[in-house]
Design a protein around this motif. Structure first.
Motif, PDB file in Angstrom:
ATOM      1  N   MET A 173       0.813  -1.211   0.000  1.00 56.41           N
ATOM      2  CA  MET A 173       0.000   0.000   0.000  1.00 56.41           C
ATOM      3  C   MET A 173       0.849   1.265   0.000  1.00 56.41           C
ATOM      4  SD  MET A 173      -3.006  -1.006  -0.340  1.00 56.41           S
ATOM      5  CE  MET A 173      -3.719   0.622  -0.194  1.00 56.41           C
ATOM      6  N   ALA A 174       2.020   1.229   0.617  1.00 61.49           N
ATOM      7  CA  ALA A 174       2.878   2.409   0.635  1.00 61.49           C
ATOM      8  C   ALA A 174       3.296   2.805  -0.783  1.00 61.49           C
ATOM      9  CB  ALA A 174       4.120   2.147   1.496  1.00 61.49           C
ATOM     10  N   ALA A 175       3.531   1.820  -1.626  1.00 61.09           N
ATOM     11  CA  ALA A 175       3.906   2.115  -3.015  1.00 61.09           C
ATOM     12  C   ALA A 175       2.764   2.808  -3.754  1.00 61.09           C
ATOM     13  CB  ALA A 175       4.306   0.831  -3.734  1.00 61.09           C
ATOM     14  N   PHE A 176       1.551   2.372  -3.519  1.00 56.91           N
ATOM     15  CA  PHE A 176       0.415   2.995  -4.199  1.00 56.91           C
ATOM     16  C   PHE A 176       0.126   4.384  -3.641  1.00 56.91           C
ATOM     17  CE2 PHE A 176      -0.236  -1.574  -4.876  1.00 56.91           C
ATOM     18  CZ  PHE A 176      -0.391  -1.590  -6.256  1.00 56.91           C
ATOM     19  N   TYR A 177       0.336   4.585  -2.331  1.00 58.93           N
ATOM     20  CA  TYR A 177       0.211   5.933  -1.774  1.00 58.93           C
ATOM     21  C   TYR A 177       1.189   6.886  -2.455  1.00 58.93           C
ATOM     22  CZ  TYR A 177      -2.464   3.932   2.140  1.00 58.93           C
ATOM     23  OH  TYR A 177      -3.414   3.299   2.907  1.00 58.93           O
ATOM     24  N   LEU A 178       2.432   6.444  -2.611  1.00 58.38           N
ATOM     25  CA  LEU A 178       3.449   7.298  -3.220  1.00 58.38           C
ATOM     26  C   LEU A 178       3.184   7.502  -4.704  1.00 58.38           C
ATOM     27  CD1 LEU A 178       6.069   8.869  -2.900  1.00 58.38           C
ATOM     28  CD2 LEU A 178       7.330   6.751  -3.311  1.00 58.38           C
ATOM     29  N   LYS A 179       2.779   6.456  -5.406  1.00 51.90           N
ATOM     30  CA  LYS A 179       2.504   6.574  -6.830  1.00 51.90           C
ATOM     31  C   LYS A 179       1.388   7.574  -7.100  1.00 51.90           C
ATOM     32  CE  LYS A 179       2.447   5.739 -11.220  1.00 51.90           C
ATOM     33  NZ  LYS A 179       3.450   6.410 -12.077  1.00 51.90           N
ATOM     34  N   GLY A 180       0.439   7.677  -6.178  1.00 54.63           N
ATOM     35  CA  GLY A 180      -0.676   8.603  -6.366  1.00 54.63           C
ATOM     36  C   GLY A 180      -0.276  10.061  -6.371  1.00 54.63           C
ATOM     37  N   VAL A 181       0.870  10.400  -5.762  1.00 57.49           N
ATOM     38  CA  VAL A 181       1.303  11.801  -5.697  1.00 57.49           C
ATOM     39  C   VAL A 181       2.634  12.033  -6.411  1.00 57.49           C
ATOM     40  CG1 VAL A 181       0.063  12.227  -3.548  1.00 57.49           C
ATOM     41  CG2 VAL A 181       2.425  11.420  -3.463  1.00 57.49           C
ATOM     42  N   ALA A 182       3.241  10.984  -6.962  1.00 60.27           N
ATOM     43  CA  ALA A 182       4.548  11.118  -7.609  1.00 60.27           C
ATOM     44  C   ALA A 182       4.383  11.668  -9.025  1.00 60.27           C
ATOM     45  CB  ALA A 182       5.250   9.758  -7.649  1.00 60.27           C
ATOM     46  N   PRO A 183       5.448  12.258  -9.576  1.00 57.36           N
ATOM     47  CA  PRO A 183       5.409  12.686 -10.985  1.00 57.36           C
ATOM     48  C   PRO A 183       5.146  11.509 -11.911  1.00 57.36           C
ATOM     49  CG  PRO A 183       7.281  13.670  -9.850  1.00 57.36           C
ATOM     50  CD  PRO A 183       6.692  12.663  -8.903  1.00 57.36           C
ATOM     51  N   LYS A 184       4.682  11.806 -13.119  1.00 50.52           N
ATOM     52  CA  LYS A 184       4.272  10.749 -14.042  1.00 50.52           C
ATOM     53  C   LYS A 184       5.428   9.860 -14.465  1.00 50.52           C
ATOM     54  CE  LYS A 184       0.249  13.181 -15.916  1.00 50.52           C
ATOM     55  NZ  LYS A 184      -0.409  13.698 -17.145  1.00 50.52           N
ATOM     56  N   HIS A 185       6.658  10.421 -14.506  1.00 53.69           N
ATOM     57  CA  HIS A 185       7.777   9.606 -14.983  1.00 53.69           C
ATOM     58  C   HIS A 185       8.263   8.601 -13.933  1.00 53.69           C
ATOM     59  CE1 HIS A 185       9.897  12.858 -12.820  1.00 53.69           C
ATOM     60  NE2 HIS A 185      10.842  11.954 -12.624  1.00 53.69           N
ATOM     61  N   VAL A 186       7.783   8.711 -12.700  1.00 54.68           N
ATOM     62  CA  VAL A 186       8.132   7.748 -11.650  1.00 54.68           C
ATOM     63  C   VAL A 186       7.184   6.560 -11.769  1.00 54.68           C
ATOM     64  CG1 VAL A 186       8.341   7.359  -9.177  1.00 54.68           C
ATOM     65  CG2 VAL A 186       8.995   9.563 -10.140  1.00 54.68           C
ATOM     66  N   THR A 187       7.732   5.418 -12.143  1.00 50.64           N
ATOM     67  CA  THR A 187       6.900   4.238 -12.370  1.00 50.64           C
ATOM     68  C   THR A 187       6.761   3.409 -11.100  1.00 50.64           C
ATOM     69  OG1 THR A 187       8.772   2.854 -13.039  1.00 50.64           O
ATOM     70  CG2 THR A 187       7.682   4.171 -14.753  1.00 50.64           C
TER      71      THR A 187
END
Length: 669
Positions: free
Chosen positions: A617-631
Motif C-alpha cells: 500500500m505504501a507504493a500505491f500511496y506514493l505513486k498517487g502523488v509522484a510525478p508521471k515519470h516515476v513508475t
C-alpha cells in the motif's frame, strides 16, 4: 461497467467455491470439523485476496461454518455472533484507537511537516545523502506523532520526492526512503498495530509500547546507515546539496548586526550588548536572540539536576518508606495489643513446632512462650524463645527512620547515605554534555536560524510525543488516558499554528470515525471467525500438526515469521493480526515464547505488508502523488533493500532480545 463485471465475476467465483466445498464436505464422511475450520481459513484468505471486505468476509464465513458446526441450528449461531460482538464492544483497550487516530489527523493538518523537513535537511547538510536522511528522520518523527502510514507517505511524497529528484537523487533510492520511513508508524509507538495486537493476544499495550521503542530506533538507524553508505559508495545516486540549497537567510534585524552568517552567534550577541553596536538593532531583539541561545544550556542544567537527584535518592526513599511502615505497625501493635498484619508479606501460617505465633487478639489464644514481637519490615519472625532477646535492637533499628524523618525538611531520610550515580547516568551525562558543548562551539548565525526553525517545528512534536509516550511508559497514565491527552495536544497544536478551522475539524472527525469503524468491525469479524475456528476444532488440529513436527523454539519462530512474511505479500497487517494471531498465540506456551517478544517480532515483520508487492500500500500511496515519470516498478525496486534491512532487524532482535525486552523489564519488573 468493467468494475461491475469484475464484481460479478468475484461473487460468482466465491459462490461456486463455497457451494462446491460444502457439497464435498457433506458427501465425504471422513471429513472432520477440524478440516472444516481449515477450509474456512483458506476460503477467507481467498475472498480477501479477491477484494472482498475483510471484516464482513470474516463475519460471513464465521456464520456459515458455525451454522454447519451447530448442525444447522440458527439460534446457537446467532447467539455466538452476539456474544462475540459484545466481547469486542466491552474491550476497553480499543478506546485508545480513535483517540490516537484523531491526534494523528490533527497533527497532520497542523502542517508541521514542511517546516520540519526544511529545518532537518539544512541541519544535516554535511551528512552524505542529507535529503534522504532528513526524509527518514522526518518520517520517523511524524510517524511517531501520527501513526498513520498513508498520511506520512503521501505528505512526504509531495514534499520530499520533488526535492530529491531536483537534487539528482536516484528515483528508487528516493522512493524507498519515503515508503520505508512512512511505514515506521506501524512500529514506533503510539502504534495502532500494537494496540490491536495487545487486544488480540492479551498482552499489555503499555509493555508493548516500551518494548517497541528501541527496535523502532534501531530500524530507523539501519535505514539511515544504509542511505549514508549508498551516498558514499554511489555519489551519483545521492549527490550532496549545492551551495545555493544550503543558504540560510538572516532576519532583517540580525542583518543589521552582521551580514556574515558564519560568525559566532553567542560572542557576537554578547559583544553587541556590552560594546558599541548599531543603534538600529533594538536591545529587545538582542535579548530575545540571546534567550534562544542560552535555552539549550538551561535545559541541560535542569535535566542534569533533576536526573541526578532521581538516580541518587530514589533507593533511599524506598527504604525509608518501608521502615516507616514497619515502625508505625509495631507501635500500633504495642498500643492496642491487636492482631496486626505484617506490612509486606501478610499473616503467615505458624509452623507445627517452635515457629512464628500470632500475636494475642480477641479470641486468639496467647502462646505459652510469651509475647511475640512484630517482625521488622515484614520479615519472618524469630522463634518465641529468642524474640525477647532481639526486641531491643529491632526497636532501635525501627526508631532510626522516625528520628531521621523529623531531622530532615526535604523528605530525604537523614542517616541514610545517598548512593552514587550509576555508570549509565554518567555516560549519558557525558554524551549530552558533549553535544551541548559542540552546539555552543559551532553556533553560527546560520545555525541559530536553523535552531529557531527546529524550535517551531521539531520541539512541539517532541513535547507532544514525550507527553503521550512518557506518561504511558512511566505508568502515569493508561494508553487510553494518554491517547485522550494526545488528542487534546493535537487539537491545541493545530490551533497554535492557526490550522484549526471548521473544515479541518470536520474532516479529522470523519476520517477518525472511518478508521475506527474499520478497526472495530475487523475485531467483531475476527471474534466471530476465531470462535467458529475454535468451535470446529481447527485450532486443535493446527496445534497437533505443529507439535507433531517436533520443532525447537528457534525453528518455531523461524517458521512463524516466515509464514507472516509470506502472508504480508497478499494481505495487510490488520488481516494478518486478526486472522492469524489467534492461531499462533496459543502455540507460544508450548515453545516457551514470551507473547511480548513475539509481538515485537511480528511488529517488525508486518512492515513488509506495506512494502512487499503486489499489495504494498505504501507504493500505491506514493505513486498517487509522484510525478508521471516515476513508475511503480521503480518504487518497488527502491523498497527491496529496505525490506532486506527489515529482515536484518528481525534477526538482530532475535539474537539480542534485550533490544526489545530491556526497557519493559526495567520499568515493570
Amino acid at each position: 461497467m468493467k468494475i461491475r463485471k469484475e464484481l460479478w465475476f468475484g461473487l460468482s467465483f466465491m459462490a461456486v467455491v463455497i457451494i462446491g466445498a460444502c457439497a464435498l464436505l457433506l458427501s465425504v464422511e471422513k471429513i472432520t470439523n477440524g478440516h472444516l475450520g481449515l477450509l474456512m481459513l483458506s476460503l477467507v484468505v481467498t475472498a480477501i485476496m479477491l477484494g472482498f471486505p475483510t471484516a464482513f468476509t470474516l463475519m460471513g464465513m464465521g456464520m456459515i461454518f458455525t451454522w454447519l458446526a451447530y448442525n444447522r441450528d440458527a439460534t446457537k449461531t446467532l447467539d455466538l455472533m452476539v456474544q462475540a460482538a459484545y466481547k469486542t464492544m466491552a474491550n476497553d483497550v480499543l478506546i485508545a484507537v480513535p483517540l490516537f487516530v484523531f491526534m494523528g489527523y490533527l497533527v497532520e493538518r497542523a502542517n508541521l511537516i514542511e517546516k520540519l523537513f526544511k529545518s532537518l535537511h539544512l541541519a544535516m547538510a554535511r551528512i552524505p545523502g542529507s535529503l534522504a536522511v532528513a526524509t527518514l528522520v522526518t518520517c520517523a518523527i511524524f510517524a511517531t506523532a501520527t501513526g498513520i502510514v498513508g498520511a506520512v507517505v503521501t505528505l512526504m511524497g509531495l514534499l520530499a520526492l520533488p526535492a530529491m529528484l531536483r537534487a539528482g537523487y536516484s528515483v528508487p533510492l528516493a522512493a524507498g526512503a519515503i515508503t520505508a520511513g512512512g511505514c515506521l508508524g506501524i512500529l514506533i509507538p503510539p502504534s495502532v498495530l500494537l494496540i490491536v495486537y495487545g487486544a488480540t493476544a492479551g498482552v499489555s499495550v503499555v509493555q508493548l509500547y516500551a518494548g517497541a521503542f528501541f527496535p523502532g530506533l534501531m530500524l530507523t538507524g539501519l535505514y539511515i546507515l544504509y542511505v549514508v553508505l549508498v551516498a558514499k559508495l554511489k555519489p551519483k545516486w545521492a549527490p550532496p546539496l549545492s551551495a545555493a540549497d544550503r543558504v540560510v537567510t538572516l532576519p532583517p534585524l540580525t542583518q543589521r548586526l552582521t551580514t556574515d552568517t558564519s560568525s559566532h552567534a553567542l560572542t557576537s550577541l554578547v559583544g553587541a550588548m556590552k560594546g558599541k553596536r548599531n543603534t538600529d538593532v533594538p536591545m529587545g531583539h538582542l535579548l530575545r536572540q540571546l534567550a534562544i541561545v542560552v535555552l539549550p544550556g538551561l535545559l541541560f542544567l535542569l535535566v542534569l539536576v533533576t536526573s541526578y537527584r532521581a538516580v541518587t535518592t530514589v533507593e533511599a526513599e524506598a527504604v525509608y518508606d518501608i521502615q516507616q511502615i514497619g515502625s508505625n505497625s509495631s507501635e500500633r501493635a504495642r498500643d492496642t495489643g491487636g492482631l496486626q498484619e505484617p506490612p509486606s508479606q501478610g499473616l503467615q501460617e505458624p509452623p507445627a513446632e517452635g515457629g512464628m505465633q500470632a500475636p494475642p487478639s480477641g479470641d486468639v489464644k496467647e502462646p505459652p512462650s510469651g509475647d511475640v514481637k512484630e517482625p521488622p519490615s515484614g520479615a519472618v519472625q524469630e522463634p518465641a524463645g529468642t524474640a525477647a532477646a532481639s526486641s531491643v535492637p529491632a526497636a532501635a533499628a525501627l526508631a532510626e527512620p522516625a528520628a531521621a524523618s523529623s531531622a530532615t525538611a526535604d523528605n530525604t531520610p537523614a542517616g541514610a547515605t545517598t548512593r552514587d550515580a550509576p555508570t549509565w547516568w554518567w555516560v549519558c551525562f557525558a554524551i549530552l554534555g558533549a553535544l551541548v558543548a559542540l552546539f555552543y562551539l559551532f553556533l553560527s548565525f546560520a545555525r541559530l536560524e536553523i535552531f529557531k526553525m527546529l524550535l517551531s517545528s521539531f520541539f512541539p512534536l517532541m513535547i507532544l510525543i514525550i507527553a503521550v509516550l512518557g506518561s504511558i511508559v512511566m505508568g502515569l497514565a493508561t494508553p487510553t488516558e494518554a491517547a485522550a491527552m494526545g488528542a487534546l495536544g493535537g487539537f491545541l497544536l493545530a490551533a497554535a499554528y492557526r490550522r484549526l478551522t471548521l473544515s479541518v475539524l470536520q474532516e479529522s472527525v470523519f476520517l477518525t470515525a472511518k478508521t475506527s469503524a474499520m478497526v472495530c468491525w475487523l475485531f467483531v469479524g475476527s471474534a466471530i471467525f476465531s470462535a467458529a475456528f475454535a468451535l470446529l476444532g481447527g485450532q486443535e488440529l493446527v496445534e497437533q500438526w505443529v507439535l507433531g513436527m517436533n520443532l525447537s523454539k528457534t525453528q518455531f519462530l523461524v517458521m512463524s515469521q516466515a509464514i507472516i512474511f509470506i502472508l504480508g505479500w497478499p494481505l495487510e497487517w490488520t488481516e494478518i493480526i486478526v486472522i492469524f494471531m489467534p492461531i499462533f498465540i496459543p502455540l507460544l506456551d508450548n515453545f516457551g515464547v514470551d507473547p511480548l517478544f513475539f509481538g515485537l517480532l511480528v511488529a517488525l515483520n508486518l512492515q513488509t505488508a506495506f512494502l512487499s508487492p503486489p499489495v504494498a500500500m505504501a507504493a500505491f500511496y506514493l505513486k498517487g502523488v509522484a510525478p508521471k515519470h516515476v513508475t511503480l516498478n521503480q518504487i518497488f525496486l527502491g523498497m527491496l533493500p529496505f525490506m532486506g534491512i527489515q529482515i536484518l532487524a528481525i534477526i538482530l532482535l532475535y539474537q539480542f532480545p534485550a533490544i526489545g525486552l530491556w526497557l519493559p523489564q526495567l520499568l515493570y519488573k
